[in-house]
Scaffold this motif. Structure first.
Motif, PDB file in Angstrom:
ATOM      1  N   LEU A  54      29.931  -5.334 -21.162  1.00  0.00           N
ATOM      2  CA  LEU A  54      30.289  -3.926 -21.295  1.00  0.00           C
ATOM      3  C   LEU A  54      31.019  -3.410 -20.063  1.00  0.00           C
ATOM      4  CD1 LEU A  54      27.047  -2.526 -22.932  1.00  0.00           C
ATOM      5  CD2 LEU A  54      29.247  -2.984 -24.039  1.00  0.00           C
ATOM      6  N   ARG A  55      30.771  -4.042 -18.948  1.00  0.00           N
ATOM      7  CA  ARG A  55      31.426  -3.613 -17.700  1.00  0.00           C
ATOM      8  C   ARG A  55      32.945  -3.800 -17.746  1.00  0.00           C
ATOM      9  NH1 ARG A  55      26.818  -6.817 -15.789  1.00  0.00           N
ATOM     10  NH2 ARG A  55      25.210  -5.355 -15.148  1.00  0.00           N
ATOM     11  N   SER A  56      33.395  -4.677 -18.616  1.00  0.00           N
ATOM     12  CA  SER A  56      34.836  -4.951 -18.678  1.00  0.00           C
ATOM     13  C   SER A  56      35.419  -4.767 -20.081  1.00  0.00           C
ATOM     14  CB  SER A  56      35.117  -6.372 -18.190  1.00  0.00           C
ATOM     15  OG  SER A  56      34.451  -7.301 -19.019  1.00  0.00           O
ATOM     16  N   PHE A  57      34.662  -4.187 -20.987  1.00  0.00           N
ATOM     17  CA  PHE A  57      35.129  -3.977 -22.365  1.00  0.00           C
ATOM     18  C   PHE A  57      35.697  -2.568 -22.476  1.00  0.00           C
ATOM     19  CE2 PHE A  57      33.806  -3.742 -27.084  1.00  0.00           C
ATOM     20  CZ  PHE A  57      35.016  -4.233 -27.502  1.00  0.00           C
ATOM     21  N   GLY A  58      36.924  -2.401 -21.989  1.00  0.00           N
ATOM     22  CA  GLY A  58      37.551  -1.091 -21.894  1.00  0.00           C
ATOM     23  C   GLY A  58      37.728  -0.382 -23.226  1.00  0.00           C
TER      24      GLY A  58
END
Length: 137
Positions: A54-58
């Motif tokens: 989720l930290r990189s799922f823009g």
């Protein structure tokens, strides 16, 4: 690998719907638990300990809000349109004009499902998509 890629898209779409749904996780632990439980259940791939994509799922926070599933659904619809109307002749002027008038022409007015059904001559189905991916014969 087609099946695994489809499972990944399903996982991402369901993750998006869950986060933007009625009872989303309310803290970082809840988000981590969601990823840890949902990923292996849907994609059949375990989530590495502490890994939270989720930290990189823009897409989740860039105007998609529960709309990520649309990528896969668009592929389902396009496969049905191709198989039903364009497979015999991808450059058919008649099929192209029908698509233009029945699907593109109405734009955002009315119900797109009704426009598609009129164009296709049947309600959209997933079978052409599954055939196009080699999942069905």
């Amino acid at each position: 690998n087609e099946g695994l890629m489809m499972l990944r898209q399903l996982y991402l779409g369901i993750l998006d719907l869950t986060i933007h749904g009625e009872s989303p996780p309310t803290d970082a632990k809840g988000l981590q638990d969601l990823v840890d439980n949902l990923r292996p259940r849907i994609s059949l791939i375990e989530n590495p300990p502490g890994c939270n994509m989720l930290r990189s799922f823009g897409h989740l926070m860039n105007q998609y809000s529960a709309g990520y599933y649309g990528y896969l659904w668009a592929e389902v619809l396009s496969a049905d349109m191709f198989e039903s109307c364009f497979e015999k002749d991808p450059f058919s002027k008649e099929a192209g004009m029908a698509y233009r008038k029945m699907v593109l022409g109405p734009g955002g007015t009315g119900n797109i499902a009704v426009h598609l059904e009129k164009f296709l001559g049947h309600a959209p189905t997933q079978e052409p998509f599954l055939r196009s991916r080699g999942i069905l014969k």
